[in-house]
Design an enzyme around this catalytic site. Structure first.
Site, PDB file in Angstrom:
ATOM      1  N   LYS A   1       0.851  -1.207   0.000  1.00  0.00           N
ATOM      2  CA  LYS A   1       0.000   0.000   0.000  1.00  0.00           C
ATOM      3  C   LYS A   1       0.879   1.247   0.000  1.00  0.00           C
ATOM      4  O   LYS A   1       1.895   1.283   0.709  1.00  0.00           O
ATOM      5  CB  LYS A   1      -0.900  -0.041   1.245  1.00  0.00           C
ATOM      6  CG  LYS A   1      -1.963   1.047   1.307  1.00  0.00           C
ATOM      7  CD  LYS A   1      -2.850   0.854   2.533  1.00  0.00           C
ATOM      8  CE  LYS A   1      -3.946   1.886   2.645  1.00  0.00           C
ATOM      9  NZ  LYS A   1      -4.828   1.658   3.825  1.00  0.00           N
TER      10      LYS A   1
ATOM     11  N   SER B   1      -9.769  -0.577   7.105  1.00  0.00           N
ATOM     12  CA  SER B   1      -9.200  -0.450   5.767  1.00  0.00           C
ATOM     13  C   SER B   1      -8.487  -1.677   5.206  1.00  0.00           C
ATOM     14  O   SER B   1      -8.157  -1.685   4.022  1.00  0.00           O
ATOM     15  CB  SER B   1      -8.232   0.724   5.716  1.00  0.00           C
ATOM     16  OG  SER B   1      -8.943   1.905   5.519  1.00  0.00           O
TER      17      SER B   1
ATOM     18  N   SER C   1      -9.665   1.668   2.877  1.00  0.00           N
ATOM     19  CA  SER C   1      -8.819   2.394   1.960  1.00  0.00           C
ATOM     20  C   SER C   1      -7.763   1.538   1.247  1.00  0.00           C
ATOM     21  O   SER C   1      -7.164   2.009   0.283  1.00  0.00           O
ATOM     22  CB  SER C   1      -8.108   3.508   2.714  1.00  0.00           C
ATOM     23  OG  SER C   1      -7.275   2.991   3.723  1.00  0.00           O
TER      24      SER C   1
END
Ligand code: GLN
Length: 481
Positions: free
Chosen positions: A79, A178, A154
């Protein structure tokens, strides 16, 4: 079967015994990325050269009979709020668009020591604020199961990359859901470790008392393997816990005879989609059939969780994000004086959701409101934590839906922040209480994946993985999206 479809544990075993070249695996995944990226947009940046170089190094060392790491040659996506030295870490924000990380996050050092192949950085909601990956400066990621739908957020890029075969393993971060919610929307496994289990050093801070980095994978065993590699005490993170790292894979085959699973009444109430409820209850029945005992429990302060989270997280964010001022990091927009430079930089550099959070947080921390909002929220946070302590007196873990719905459509909620915030209703309490949580696929609704969330006692990720493994095994081939 193509190489990119295989599991990390199988691939790493074959690479380590010389049966498979890491380079061939990287070629297979890069080819898949080239096919899928125009449709999915899971990545913000790719490091093809670095990936090939690392694969060649692993192959050379295996050929010489040298020892290689636990995940040697396995392609991993990261990420883009986790720092990899020498590469861009954008947090999907204009303000960090050209920011180059001066150091490796601790989890990256550990991945490098395990000899993984780092593929690139995945898309996210700007600074991890969001539940759909639509708040990215670089544009949204699409759900591989239905490209008109969001992958969740996210960590939507990491989840979508796994589901589309564009990575074998991935790292996400989870402040309020997330990792788990995008895992559930994309039909993959995602685990938020206990607060303190995994070092936050090198993770760009959103809400420091809630943030954790965690593993994402296409199956439970791979999740356990990756968790083992990234866990452990780190003196560079003052909230890192000095606890042992168990061999998370060792317990997978132990079965679940006699384990007590609690169903929190409040998590099956109003707002839960009927089919999601059915899939979750089918999984619970299955676990009962495998020898688990099912008990009903209550988490009475659940109704305050969203409000509490959306006071504490923005408060911490407003403080953490004060550092982006055009002086020390990334983007700068000039102005006639220093104050105007700050205003222009932050005004143009941050997206709408980030500005909304900064304003909310600044408001709740300001004199006069601090006691009424922030301090009150901290007290409720303690009550939420105590609900879990109470529940864990009668059960070993909790089973709930990960999200009240399956993946929603792009654009469906983005104009209405409150509706978007409500999709975190089953995940935020876990962060507020600092507990471990996993989302594991449990079937589908209209071709879209449904996730089962398991919540455990602090530092008892082993039980979560053990139960998730049984869910995965007994659902194999049934109602897969
Ligand atoms: N969706 C939640 C939020 O917008 C959680 C985000 C996260 O876990 N990073 O804050």
């Amino acid at each position: 079967m193509e190489l990119w479809e295989l599991s990390a544990y199988e691939l790493s075993a074959r690479i380590r015994n010389g049966e498979l070249r890491a380079k061939d695996l990287v070629f297979s995944v890069l080819q898949r990325i080239r096919e899928m990226e125009p449709l999915i947009h899971a990545y913000i940046s790719l490091d093809e050269e670095g990936a090939l170089r690392k694969a060649e190094e692993v192959d050379a060392r295996v050929a010489r009979g040298e020892k290689v790491g636990a995940l040697a040659g396995v392609p991993v996506a990261v990420k883009d709020n986790i720092c990899i030295k020498g590469g861009r870490t954008t947090c999907a924000s204009k303000i960090l668009e050209n920011f180059v990380s001066p150091y490796d996050a601790t989890v990256i050092e550990k991945l490098k020591a395990a000899d993984v192949v780092l593929l690139g950085k995945t898309n996210l909601d700007e600074f991890a604020m969001g539940s759909s990956t639509e708040n990215s400066y670089f544009g949204p990621t699409r759900n591989p199961h239905d490209q008109e739908r969001v992958p969740g957020g996210s960590s939507g890029g990491s989840a979508a990359a796994l589901a589309a075969g564009e990575a074998v393993l991935a790292l996400g971060s989870d402040t309020g859901g997330s990792i788990r919610q995008p895992a559930s929307f994309c039909g993959v496994v995602g685990l938020k470790p206990t607060y303190g289990r995994v070092s936050r050093y090198g993770l760009v801070a959103f809400a420091s008392s809630l943030d954790q980095i965690g593993p994402m994978a296409r199956n439970v065993r791979d999740t356990a393997l990756l968790l083992k590699v990234i866990s452990g005490y780190d003196p560079k993170d003052s909230t890192s816990a000095p606890v042992d790292v168990p061999d998370f894979t060792g317990v997978l085959d132990e079965g679940i005879e006699g384990i007590r699973i609690g169903l929190p009444r409040e998590y099956f109430a109003e707002g839960l989609d009927d089919e999601v409820r059915e899939r979750v209850m089918e999984a619970v029945d299955l676990l009962e059939g495998e020898g688990a005992e099912i008990v009903e429990v209550s988490l009475p302060h659940t109704k305050y969780a969203i409000a509490t989270y959306y006071i504490i997280a923005p408060a911490e964010a407003s403080s953490n994000l004060a550092r982006y001022d055009g002086v020390k990091y990334g983007f700068r927009a000039e102005g006639e004086d220093l104050y105007q430079m700050y205003c222009n930089t932050r005004g143009q550099g941050f997206g709408e959701e980030v500005k909304r959070r900064i304003m909310l947080g600044t408001y709740t921390l300001s004199a006069g409101y601090y006691e009424a909002y922030y301090l009150k929220a901290l007290k409720v946070r303690t009550l939420i934590k105590q609900d879990f302590d109470e529940a864990f007196k009668t059960c070993d873990l909790l089973a709930t839906p990960t999200s009240p719905t399956v993946a929603f459509r792009l654009g469906e909620k983005v104009a209405d922040p409150l509706t978007m915030y409500l999709s975190d209703v089953y995940t935020v309490s876990v962060n507020l209480a600092g507990l471990p949580g996993i989302s594991v696929p449990c079937g589908s609704s209209d071709g879209l994946p449904v996730g089962l969330q398991l919540i455990g006692r602090p530092f008892d990720e082993e039980t979560l993985l053990r139960v998730a493994y049984v869910v995965e095994g007994s659902l194999k081939g049934r109602s897969e999206p």
